[in-house]
Design a protein around this motif. Structure first.
Motif, PDB file in Angstrom:
ATOM      1  N   PRO A 176       5.310   3.148  37.786  1.00 56.08           N
ATOM      2  CA  PRO A 176       5.456   3.106  39.113  1.00 56.08           C
ATOM      3  C   PRO A 176       4.725   1.660  39.527  1.00 56.08           C
ATOM      4  N   VAL A 177       5.107   1.040  40.696  1.00 63.97           N
ATOM      5  CA  VAL A 177       4.480  -0.002  40.993  1.00 63.97           C
ATOM      6  C   VAL A 177       3.018   0.118  41.205  1.00 63.97           C
ATOM      7  N   ASP A 178       2.321  -1.189  40.780  1.00 60.59           N
ATOM      8  CA  ASP A 178       0.752  -1.435  40.661  1.00 60.59           C
ATOM      9  C   ASP A 178       0.403  -0.667  39.388  1.00 60.59           C
ATOM     10  N   PHE A 179       1.245   0.034  38.522  1.00 62.76           N
ATOM     11  CA  PHE A 179       0.466   0.600  37.316  1.00 62.76           C
ATOM     12  C   PHE A 179      -0.233  -0.167  36.582  1.00 62.76           C
ATOM     13  N   LEU A 180       0.130  -1.547  36.334  1.00 65.08           N
ATOM     14  CA  LEU A 180      -0.638  -2.071  35.337  1.00 65.08           C
ATOM     15  C   LEU A 180      -1.884  -2.707  35.836  1.00 65.08           C
ATOM     16  N   GLU A 181      -2.045  -2.995  37.232  1.00 61.32           N
ATOM     17  CA  GLU A 181      -3.199  -3.409  37.829  1.00 61.32           C
ATOM     18  C   GLU A 181      -4.268  -2.062  37.793  1.00 61.32           C
ATOM     19  N   VAL A 236       9.186   1.213  39.451  1.00 56.47           N
ATOM     20  CA  VAL A 236       9.724   2.241  40.586  1.00 56.47           C
ATOM     21  C   VAL A 236       8.605   1.843  41.575  1.00 56.47           C
ATOM     22  N   SER A 237       9.083   1.668  42.769  1.00 52.42           N
ATOM     23  CA  SER A 237       8.669   1.412  43.888  1.00 52.42           C
ATOM     24  C   SER A 237       9.051   2.206  45.409  1.00 52.42           C
ATOM     25  N   VAL A 251      16.437  10.557  38.685  1.00 52.79           N
ATOM     26  CA  VAL A 251      15.974  10.173  40.388  1.00 52.79           C
ATOM     27  C   VAL A 251      14.651  10.059  40.441  1.00 52.79           C
ATOM     28  N   PHE A 252      13.803   9.171  40.880  1.00 51.86           N
ATOM     29  CA  PHE A 252      12.468   9.133  41.092  1.00 51.86           C
ATOM     30  C   PHE A 252      11.965   9.536  42.572  1.00 51.86           C
ATOM     31  N   GLN A 253      10.621   9.959  42.485  1.00 54.07           N
ATOM     32  CA  GLN A 253      10.039  10.149  43.923  1.00 54.07           C
ATOM     33  C   GLN A 253       8.746   9.336  43.607  1.00 54.07           C
ATOM     34  N   HIS A 254       8.646   8.628  44.550  1.00 48.12           N
ATOM     35  CA  HIS A 254       7.164   7.693  44.423  1.00 48.12           C
ATOM     36  C   HIS A 254       6.114   8.463  45.163  1.00 48.12           C
ATOM     37  N   THR A 255       4.991   8.578  44.473  1.00 46.19           N
ATOM     38  CA  THR A 255       4.048   9.557  44.852  1.00 46.19           C
ATOM     39  C   THR A 255       2.678   8.892  44.825  1.00 46.19           C
ATOM     40  N   PRO A 256       2.396   7.691  45.223  1.00 43.85           N
ATOM     41  CA  PRO A 256       1.031   7.024  45.014  1.00 43.85           C
ATOM     42  C   PRO A 256       0.145   7.475  46.142  1.00 43.85           C
ATOM     43  N   GLY A 257      -1.185   7.265  45.542  1.00 42.68           N
ATOM     44  CA  GLY A 257      -2.316   7.601  46.596  1.00 42.68           C
ATOM     45  C   GLY A 257      -2.957   8.839  46.553  1.00 42.68           C
ATOM     46  N   ALA A 258      -2.390   9.678  45.541  1.00 38.39           N
ATOM     47  CA  ALA A 258      -2.919  11.191  45.389  1.00 38.39           C
ATOM     48  C   ALA A 258      -3.648  11.272  44.424  1.00 38.39           C
ATOM     49  N   GLU A 259      -2.942  11.946  43.371  1.00 45.52           N
ATOM     50  CA  GLU A 259      -3.727  12.117  41.805  1.00 45.52           C
ATOM     51  C   GLU A 259      -4.009  10.927  41.411  1.00 45.52           C
ATOM     52  N   GLU A 263       1.605   6.230  40.968  1.00 46.90           N
ATOM     53  CA  GLU A 263       2.387   7.296  40.232  1.00 46.90           C
ATOM     54  C   GLU A 263       3.758   7.802  40.651  1.00 46.90           C
ATOM     55  N   LEU A 264       4.512   8.381  39.800  1.00 45.61           N
ATOM     56  CA  LEU A 264       5.893   8.678  40.179  1.00 45.61           C
ATOM     57  C   LEU A 264       6.196   9.993  39.564  1.00 45.61           C
TER      58      LEU A 264
END
Length: 628
Positions: A176-181, A236-237, A251-259, A263-264
């Motif tokens: 997912p986007v921002d994974f590395l940081e 994936v963003s 097919v991806f679902q972008h799910t950041p800011g939760a767990e 995250e995806l």
């Protein structure tokens, strides 16, 4: 060493009462956890230098009925999570479960394997791949998917693929986007404090057994091998993004800011298989993890799960990065909806009660999940807990202050503790009264008051022993695996002192190499001893010839600011390779030693540069927790 003690009558009663509260006769989870077994995993895995990285057999004692020293609900979860082997989810999708804290999934593509979340360290990841190749298909890995930025979902990547193949385009790494940081910042910037707290949370130093660790609910423990990291090739963003990897449509679902901050989740239409990553599992997860991390947003979490139900309404199987799969559209939708409602309830009730003026501690005592949600084993607080999750939700919105001026500027614990003990008539009188409460089973209160004696006089043997006994009984009663581990590790350290053992340290060489120079300089700035450096003033030019980058460091007012580029007439110019930076942050090379060895050269005012280096702090991993 002092040995653990048995359960008291109060603990025995409390644990037996749990058996009457939950549907222990429901064996569905056991059937699902055993379904599709191809081969069991047994034995031990060691690192190259002989340290134990993983032990498949360490949990063999979790069998039969729960002993009096373990909450029976946690014991049940331990039975399920400790099952280790290679399992078929559906034709073409397999899992290695019980090889680490997380689960690694393998998706059969046209020419090889797509690996999902290759555990924490390379040693158990390599064994998982070996068994999959031996018992399913001996084909290469063509891609790796990191569902999110926590270490148990990327650390074993080099056991799966060679970085040269990634660079050459023969292997793809999707994240997912921002994974590395996010992966690097969490495990390096505060890595020392988190790793020490993690040793409590995962029971890494307390041992295993009916009177010690029995797992964490999410998984049993973290492996202690070699942590690696390879930067992703595909990012994936957004929700709805699709990739076809070696013939497999995803097919991806972008799910950041939760767990996790990054995250995806994803869906495999040909298999009707939904990967829930770590936002849907068989327990209440953490909105705040006791090892320490950024607080998570329970409202966003519930919304991601609601969206998942809308997006993938024809899914036939749900598999995640922890625990066992759920088969059947009705069954998996019920699981997702139950977890959605759980996180939404925790959020809304916390906010509602906060608006009535209740404080975090008061809210923690008042919020209880409705039976239709809370009595499901999949929603039990084995890893997160209702109590500490609602407190964190309060802090997420309103911060640490509960608005009572009495709590605005309290004395530090060692000072207030001495006054509490004096007010209570002295340590002996306090301990006499605390023993009465201990005998009555009032362990939470005993832990609170005896803590004052310990922080007033950490060498008080009577207080240490009573607090250890108290922590032990609280641990024995805990349904939450991480609470149990915290209590029992605290008891062990009070009785026997610090136990310096081999544990996983998250700031691995790959994690450091993955840091941008900007992130590294932020890490260096954090290490500056602000009070001692407040009188220092310098402008330093940093040159990194091996990567052709330049940075300006501005030291003043006890802080270090920085930016890319060059300036005229700096006080000093510091030249070093990026590899020297990596060695410094890992602690394998001392900054001053590198200067003396010529690996770092300084032109200009060397005194100012050396004064800056001399004010960089270092951290002791084994800091005290249960005593000042």
């Amino acid at each position: 060493m002092s040995e653990p003690k048995p359960a008291t009558e109060a603990t025995i009663r409390a644990n037996r009462a749990v058996r009457d509260q939950l549907p222990f006769d429901d064996e569905t989870d056991f059937a699902n956890a055993d379904r599709g077994l191809i081969v069991r995993a047994t034995g031990q895995i060691y690192t190259e230098d002989g340290n134990l990285a993983w032990d498949f057999d360490r949990w063999d004692f979790i069998d039969g009925d729960a002993p009096d020293t373990v909450n029976p609900s946690l014991w049940r979860q331990g039975k399920l999570v400790s099952k280790a082997g290679i399992y078929e989810v559906v034709d073409g999708i397999y899992q290695a479960r019980g090889f680490d804290l997380a689960v690694t999934s393998f998706i059969r593509a046209t020419n090889g394997w797509i690996v999902v979340d290759p555990s924490i360290s390379t040693e158990p990841a390599a064994e998982a791949l070996r068994l999959v190749r031996e018992h399913v298909a001996d084909v290469p890995v063509v891609a790796v998917i990191h569902t999110h930025s926590h270490i148990d979902h990327y650390g074993g990547v080099r056991a799966m693929v060679d970085e040269e193949d990634v660079r050459a385009g023969r292997v793809r790494i999707i994240a997912p986007v921002d994974f590395l940081e996010e992966a690097v910042s969490e495990n390096v910037m505060l890595g020392n404090a988190m790793a020490r707290r993690k040793s409590y949370m995962y029971g890494e130093i307390v041992g295993d057994g009916p009177q010690a660790a029995v797992g964490t609910g999410l998984g049993q423990v973290t492996s202690a091998g070699t942590v690696t990291l390879i930067p992703p090739t595909d990012i994936v963003s957004e929700t709805g993004a699709e990739l076809t990897i070696d013939g497999v449509r995803i097919v991806f679902q972008h799910t950041p800011g939760a767990e996790a901050p990054a995250e995806l989740c994803f869906y495999l239409p040909e298999h009707k298989a939904l990967c829930g990553a770590e936002i849907v599992t068989h327990n209440l997860h953490n909105l705040y993890t006791l090892r320490g991390a950024k607080i998570r947003d329970s409202l966003i979490w519930s919304k991601h799960l609601h969206e998942m139900l809308q997006l993938f309404d024809d899914a036939a199987v749900l598999f995640s990065s922890h625990h066992w799969p759920t088969w059947g559209n009705t069954e998996l939708r019920d699981l997702i909806a139950g977890q959605r409602d759980m996180y939404r309830y925790l959020h809304d009730e916390t906010v509602r009660l906060a608006n009535h003026g209740y404080t975090p501690v008061e809210i923690g005592e008042r919020v209880h999940l409705p039976d239709a949600v809370g009595k499901r084993f999949a929603n039990r607080g084995y890893y997160g807990s209702v109590n500490h999750n609602v407190k964190s939700t309060y802090v997420y919105y309103l911060g640490w202050f509960d608005a009572n001026p009495a709590t605005l500027h309290p004395l530090e614990p060692t000072e207030s503790a001495a006054k509490y003990v004096d007010y209570m008539g002295g340590a002996s009188a306090l301990l006499d009264r605390a023993r009465v409460d201990f005998d009555a089973g009032n362990y939470r209160w005993v832990a609170e008051v005896v803590n004052h004696v310990l922080f007033a006089d950490p060498d008080n043997r009577e207080a240490r022993d009573l607090q250890a006994d108290t922590f032990e009984q609280l641990g024995y009663q805990s349904e939450n695996g991480t609470w149990r581990n915290f209590y029992l590790t605290g008891a062990m350290e009070l009785r026997n002192g610090l136990q310096r053992r081999h544990v996983l340290e998250t700031a691995s060489p790959d994690s450091v190499r993955a840091m941008s120079v900007e992130m590294f300089l932020d890490y260096i700035a954090m290490r500056l001893r602000g009070p001692e450096a407040s009188d220092l003033s310098a402008t330093l030019q940093v040159e990194l010839p091996d990567i052709d980058e330049s940075y300006v460091l501005i030291l003043g007012n006890g802080v270090l600011n920085h930016h890319a580029g060059r300036i005229d007439s700096p006080d000093a110019t510091i030249t070093l390779d990026r590899s020297v930076l990596d060695a410094v942050v890992l602690g394998t090379v001392d900054l001053q030693d590198a200067v003396e060895a010529g690996d770092i050269t300084i032109a200009g005012d060397g005194d100012k540069a050396r004064a800056f280096f001399g004010q960089l702090d270092s951290f002791d991993f084994w800091f005290d927790i249960v005593t000042p």
